[in-house]
Design a protein around this motif. Structure first.
Motif, PDB file in Angstrom:
ATOM      1  N   GLY A   4      11.859   8.046  -1.868  1.00  0.00           N
ATOM      2  CA  GLY A   4      11.090   8.923  -2.713  1.00  0.00           C
ATOM      3  C   GLY A   4       9.787   8.330  -3.323  1.00  0.00           C
ATOM      4  N   LEU A   5       9.030   7.832  -2.232  1.00  0.00           N
ATOM      5  CA  LEU A   5       7.665   7.094  -2.569  1.00  0.00           C
ATOM      6  C   LEU A   5       6.659   8.380  -2.043  1.00  0.00           C
ATOM      7  CD1 LEU A   5       7.891   3.843  -0.646  1.00  0.00           C
ATOM      8  CD2 LEU A   5       8.193   4.280  -3.224  1.00  0.00           C
ATOM      9  N   SER A   6       5.538   8.387  -2.758  1.00  0.00           N
ATOM     10  CA  SER A   6       4.510   9.039  -2.275  1.00  0.00           C
ATOM     11  C   SER A   6       3.129   8.460  -2.293  1.00  0.00           C
ATOM     12  CB  SER A   6       4.349  10.598  -2.998  1.00  0.00           C
ATOM     13  OG  SER A   6       4.001  10.215  -4.286  1.00  0.00           O
ATOM     14  N   PHE A   7       2.265   8.732  -1.369  1.00  0.00           N
ATOM     15  CA  PHE A   7       0.879   8.089  -1.182  1.00  0.00           C
ATOM     16  C   PHE A   7      -0.053   9.037  -1.286  1.00  0.00           C
ATOM     17  CE2 PHE A   7       4.346   5.680   0.697  1.00  0.00           C
ATOM     18  CZ  PHE A   7       4.318   4.458   0.180  1.00  0.00           C
ATOM     19  N   GLU A   8      -1.473   8.727  -1.354  1.00  0.00           N
ATOM     20  CA  GLU A   8      -2.598   9.435  -1.498  1.00  0.00           C
ATOM     21  C   GLU A   8      -2.474  10.476  -0.316  1.00  0.00           C
ATOM     22  OE1 GLU A   8      -6.605   8.406  -2.406  1.00  0.00           O
ATOM     23  OE2 GLU A   8      -5.403   6.912  -3.802  1.00  0.00           O
ATOM     24  N   SER A   9      -2.534  10.095   0.662  1.00  0.00           N
ATOM     25  CA  SER A   9      -2.365  10.954   1.866  1.00  0.00           C
ATOM     26  C   SER A   9      -0.739  10.687   2.461  1.00  0.00           C
ATOM     27  CB  SER A   9      -3.421  10.185   3.071  1.00  0.00           C
ATOM     28  OG  SER A   9      -3.183   9.107   3.266  1.00  0.00           O
TER      29      SER A   9
ATOM     30  N   ILE B  97      -4.196  -3.982  16.538  1.00  0.00           N
ATOM     31  CA  ILE B  97      -3.081  -3.284  16.198  1.00  0.00           C
ATOM     32  C   ILE B  97      -3.417  -2.323  15.096  1.00  0.00           C
ATOM     33  CG2 ILE B  97      -0.653  -3.425  15.355  1.00  0.00           C
ATOM     34  CD1 ILE B  97      -0.179  -6.103  16.762  1.00  0.00           C
ATOM     35  N   HIS B  98      -3.333  -1.153  15.447  1.00  0.00           N
ATOM     36  CA  HIS B  98      -3.762  -0.155  14.296  1.00  0.00           C
ATOM     37  C   HIS B  98      -2.786   0.399  13.627  1.00  0.00           C
ATOM     38  CE1 HIS B  98      -6.983   2.449  12.902  1.00  0.00           C
ATOM     39  NE2 HIS B  98      -6.182   3.095  12.833  1.00  0.00           N
ATOM     40  N   VAL B  99      -2.960   0.462  12.373  1.00  0.00           N
ATOM     41  CA  VAL B  99      -1.980   0.976  11.496  1.00  0.00           C
ATOM     42  C   VAL B  99      -2.686   1.926  10.342  1.00  0.00           C
ATOM     43  CG1 VAL B  99      -0.025   0.542   9.833  1.00  0.00           C
ATOM     44  CG2 VAL B  99      -0.342  -1.034  11.569  1.00  0.00           C
ATOM     45  N   ASP B 100      -2.409   3.043  10.233  1.00  0.00           N
ATOM     46  CA  ASP B 100      -3.003   3.912   9.168  1.00  0.00           C
ATOM     47  C   ASP B 100      -2.870   3.297   7.859  1.00  0.00           C
ATOM     48  OD1 ASP B 100      -3.890   5.519  11.195  1.00  0.00           O
ATOM     49  OD2 ASP B 100      -2.138   7.082  11.022  1.00  0.00           O
ATOM     50  N   THR B 101      -3.834   3.589   6.963  1.00  0.00           N
ATOM     51  CA  THR B 101      -3.997   3.259   5.763  1.00  0.00           C
ATOM     52  C   THR B 101      -2.623   3.190   4.806  1.00  0.00           C
ATOM     53  OG1 THR B 101      -6.388   3.729   5.802  1.00  0.00           O
ATOM     54  CG2 THR B 101      -5.406   2.941   3.544  1.00  0.00           C
ATOM     55  N   ALA B 102      -2.369   4.654   4.824  1.00  0.00           N
ATOM     56  CA  ALA B 102      -0.925   5.176   3.947  1.00  0.00           C
ATOM     57  C   ALA B 102       0.378   4.443   4.400  1.00  0.00           C
ATOM     58  CB  ALA B 102      -0.966   6.440   3.975  1.00  0.00           C
TER      59      ALA B 102
ATOM     60  N   GLU C 175       3.458  -2.383   2.926  1.00  0.00           N
ATOM     61  CA  GLU C 175       3.363  -3.454   2.178  1.00  0.00           C
ATOM     62  C   GLU C 175       4.367  -3.246   0.864  1.00  0.00           C
ATOM     63  OE1 GLU C 175      -0.847  -3.515   1.263  1.00  0.00           O
ATOM     64  OE2 GLU C 175      -1.041  -4.505   3.350  1.00  0.00           O
ATOM     65  N   LEU C 176       4.387  -1.994   0.321  1.00  0.00           N
ATOM     66  CA  LEU C 176       5.356  -1.912  -0.965  1.00  0.00           C
ATOM     67  C   LEU C 176       6.900  -2.140  -0.360  1.00  0.00           C
ATOM     68  CD1 LEU C 176       4.451  -0.593  -3.417  1.00  0.00           C
ATOM     69  CD2 LEU C 176       5.406   1.624  -2.576  1.00  0.00           C
ATOM     70  N   LEU C 177       7.159  -1.907   0.833  1.00  0.00           N
ATOM     71  CA  LEU C 177       8.555  -1.914   1.234  1.00  0.00           C
ATOM     72  C   LEU C 177       8.744  -3.280   1.800  1.00  0.00           C
ATOM     73  CD1 LEU C 177       9.360   1.690   2.297  1.00  0.00           C
ATOM     74  CD2 LEU C 177      10.054   0.497   0.262  1.00  0.00           C
ATOM     75  N   GLY C 178       7.881  -4.080   1.971  1.00  0.00           N
ATOM     76  CA  GLY C 178       7.946  -5.532   2.485  1.00  0.00           C
ATOM     77  C   GLY C 178       8.207  -5.392   4.046  1.00  0.00           C
ATOM     78  N   LEU C 179       7.894  -4.369   4.749  1.00  0.00           N
ATOM     79  CA  LEU C 179       8.166  -4.309   5.960  1.00  0.00           C
ATOM     80  C   LEU C 179       6.787  -4.453   7.051  1.00  0.00           C
ATOM     81  CD1 LEU C 179      10.130  -1.067   6.081  1.00  0.00           C
ATOM     82  CD2 LEU C 179      10.975  -3.049   6.433  1.00  0.00           C
ATOM     83  N   ASP C 180       7.260  -5.309   8.221  1.00  0.00           N
ATOM     84  CA  ASP C 180       5.912  -5.722   9.070  1.00  0.00           C
ATOM     85  C   ASP C 180       6.001  -4.506  10.118  1.00  0.00           C
ATOM     86  OD1 ASP C 180       4.781  -6.532  11.213  1.00  0.00           O
ATOM     87  OD2 ASP C 180       5.292  -8.513  11.022  1.00  0.00           O
TER      88      ASP C 180
ATOM     89  N   VAL D  20      -1.506  -0.148  24.109  1.00  0.00           N
ATOM     90  CA  VAL D  20      -0.927   0.677  23.162  1.00  0.00           C
ATOM     91  C   VAL D  20      -1.751   2.010  22.806  1.00  0.00           C
ATOM     92  CG1 VAL D  20      -1.698   0.070  20.912  1.00  0.00           C
ATOM     93  CG2 VAL D  20       0.734   0.885  21.216  1.00  0.00           C
ATOM     94  N   ASN D  21      -0.981   3.007  22.857  1.00  0.00           N
ATOM     95  CA  ASN D  21      -1.532   4.530  22.803  1.00  0.00           C
ATOM     96  C   ASN D  21      -2.178   4.995  21.598  1.00  0.00           C
ATOM     97  OD1 ASN D  21       1.070   5.119  22.118  1.00  0.00           O
ATOM     98  ND2 ASN D  21       0.745   7.133  22.445  1.00  0.00           N
ATOM     99  N   GLY D  22      -1.597   4.400  20.426  1.00  0.00           N
ATOM    100  CA  GLY D  22      -1.959   4.943  19.053  1.00  0.00           C
ATOM    101  C   GLY D  22      -1.594   3.947  17.938  1.00  0.00           C
ATOM    102  N   ALA D  23      -1.698   4.553  16.970  1.00  0.00           N
ATOM    103  CA  ALA D  23      -1.302   3.686  15.569  1.00  0.00           C
ATOM    104  C   ALA D  23       0.191   3.546  15.297  1.00  0.00           C
ATOM    105  CB  ALA D  23      -1.990   4.212  14.391  1.00  0.00           C
ATOM    106  N   LEU D  24       0.625   2.327  14.737  1.00  0.00           N
ATOM    107  CA  LEU D  24       1.798   1.903  14.616  1.00  0.00           C
ATOM    108  C   LEU D  24       2.602   2.573  13.278  1.00  0.00           C
ATOM    109  CD1 LEU D  24       2.380  -1.590  15.806  1.00  0.00           C
ATOM    110  CD2 LEU D  24       2.610   0.360  17.121  1.00  0.00           C
ATOM    111  N   ALA D  25       3.917   2.733  13.505  1.00  0.00           N
ATOM    112  CA  ALA D  25       4.627   2.639  12.138  1.00  0.00           C
ATOM    113  C   ALA D  25       4.979   3.961  11.382  1.00  0.00           C
ATOM    114  CB  ALA D  25       4.603   1.593  11.299  1.00  0.00           C
ATOM    115  N   ALA D  26       4.206   5.130  11.844  1.00  0.00           N
ATOM    116  CA  ALA D  26       4.147   6.425  11.169  1.00  0.00           C
ATOM    117  C   ALA D  26       5.681   6.819  11.057  1.00  0.00           C
ATOM    118  CB  ALA D  26       3.166   7.224  11.684  1.00  0.00           C
TER     119      ALA D  26
END
Lengths: 339, 339
Positions: free
Chosen positions: A190-195, A252-257, A263-268, A173-179
């Motif tokens: 209407g969620l916001s995260f540190e980054s 499988i790489h997923v960025d921290t934010a 996790e907050l939204l219960g999505l894989d 895979v060429n990069g991190a998932l789910a962005a």
């Protein structure tokens, strides 16, 4: 933002085929997108592509919101079709562009979208050569839907086909998932995260060009992991080729934010849509070199696992602790109107 | 009609990229439209077209109602793009097909549309080779919108270009005007007439093939008179080539029931949309032979007038009584969502 006046918005008469439509085409679309082919303003474009095999692809973009963190529907509509052609092993060349606009869209928003289309097309090296504009009544659309169809020339050394996948092949895979999915979902909720989470929308044609020019038919299959995410793409592949895939969860790489949002939204994250992520199946003999090429474009590229005869049509993931689970395809609709 | 149950309609999850979408594709779309290219089920199609110049065209179809007298949106979506390619002097070969479905559309209606697409494609000799399906929430669309994009191979002896139009050229039309627009309007307004008004939707590729094979570059320009009708097409032509067009009103044919409907609704048939009518500009030396070919397909074909240097960029119509009037392009929206 100040209130739009009647002159600032799209009306039904802009889709009439008459003078108002001509004005909209001239003042907004042709102003930004002109090129010699489009300038002929015929209902179709004339293209000289030489011989060879062509790739042809279509996608309608219905994303909501139309402006999102990291992009907008116009940029997405160019990149998405450029990427579908790239996944065919083709060099994307020409796009068609068709708008379905809901009456009341502001001309300023429309022009911003057209400018993004122009920029994305330039970045990917493709030309918009033919188009169409329709306007529907308020409540019969949602601001704007865009269809792009694309034509590309298949690279002579490309041999992308699920029929060529064999046991032992590497799955990368060429990069991190789910962005992308989480950028849209965070905005909707209407969620916001540190980054800040930005969509990963981008054109993948240049990395694919390098892969095929370097490895030729050792690149066996390419597919971008859009709707349904990585899990759905891998399941499509195993269904097509009647082989299994083993995955290592730790790769499988997923960025921290993005991970926090999931996790907050219960999505894989393996089910969440991406717009700049693709799966590459390559001969195992070149997997490290393929990884090195992918990492030139995105450092988060990884070898996820391999193709196996052991569990046909199944994707099985091994967790960091050694446990195994079947990764099923997406059931139901996780994120409507994500692209 | 009995009330639809939850299993009978399209839901958001049909657009998810997951299992429900796969089921919809298999059970409805691939069931009816399968061919070897579509069967690869890649995101793009691989096409071998040899060398030569290609024509590429796109249109989104947003017609309301989706089922109308003489056709439905599926048939229209095939014929419309086949005709746009034909007007380029091309042999239409391949179509893409992209649906934007409003949640709640009945599966039966969707399947009927897909079957019409299949039938229309077979009739025109084209293949649907790639596609896309999106589903939007209720109230964010209107039953179904369809985009088709098409690729054709320009016939070697075709030389269709508004730049080739010269003073003295003949202006012909292949049939009677305004049937499509008035079929839709009558249905919307609940009007009925002694003889039923049917849309004229049809594929024009075979008549164009015969024109180009017979007359080659003596056919200078072709354009179908869809949105905005005959008047808008002729005005586009005069604007493009900076010449004028003279029309004889008595040579414009409109069927009796269509004429009655136009009168009742206060519409001028030259502004009403058609789906099987096209304008042909040909060298005057062959005008009678061109007319004879057109009449093999539709007896109502006529020579409407000629191209002139006398009133550049203007279309002037001479009435049966010898009066002259300028035929302006359409202003405003006469018939929203007519195609």
């Amino acid at each position: 933002m100040s209130k739009n006046t009647a002159a600032d918005i799209i009306h039904l008469h802009h889709g009439s085929g008459g003078q108002h439509m001509t004005a909209l085409l001239n003042d907004v679309i042709f102003k930004h997108l002109d090129n010699p082919t489009l300038a002929t303003r015929h209902d179709g474009a004339f293209l000289n592509l030489g011989g060879g095999t062509l790739a042809f692809s279509t996608d309608s973009y219905v994303i909501s919101p139309i402006f999102f963190k990291g992009g907008n529907i116009g940029e997405l509509a160019v990149n998405g079709t450029v990427n579908d052609l790239s996944m065919c092993g083709a060099e994307p060349k020409y796009l068609s562009l068709a708008f379905i606009i809901e009456e009341g869209l502001s001309l300023a928003a429309f022009e911003q979208i057209v400018i993004s289309i122009k920029t994305a097309a330039q970045k990917a090296g493709v030309q918009v050569v033919t188009g169409d504009t329709k306007v529907v009544e308020r409540g019969k659309g949602d601001k704007i839907y865009i269809n792009t169809s694309g034509i590309g020339v298949v690279r002579p050394t490309a041999a992308i086909s699920s029929a060529r996948i064999a046991a032992g092949d590497a799955v990368l895979v060429n990069g991190a998932l789910a962005a992308h999915g989480m950028a849209i979902m965070s905005q909707r909720e209407g969620l916001s995260f540190e980054s800040e989470i930005l969509s990963d929308t981008t054109n993948l044609n240049f990395v694919v060009k390098e892969l095929i020019e370097t490895f030729g038919d050792k690149i066996k299959f390419l597919r971008d992991a859009t709707r349904g995410g990585l899990a759905s793409v891998l399941n499509e592949i195993t269904t097509d080729c009647q082989l299994g895939i083993n995955l290592l969860e730790k790769n499988i790489h997923v960025d921290t934010a993005v991970k926090s949002a999931c996790e907050l939204l219960g999505l894989d994250p393996v089910y969440v849509a991406n717009e700049g992520v693709f799966v590459c199946i390559a001969e195992a003999s070149v997997q490290e070199e393929v990884l090195a090429v992918l990492r030139k474009y995105q450092p988060a590229a990884m070898i996820l696992g391999n193709v196996t005869e052991e569990h046909p049509s199944k994707v099985i993931m091994t967790s960091a602790f050694g446990g195994k689970r079947v990764v099923n395809p997406l059931v139901g609709e996780q994120l409507p109107r994500i692209c």
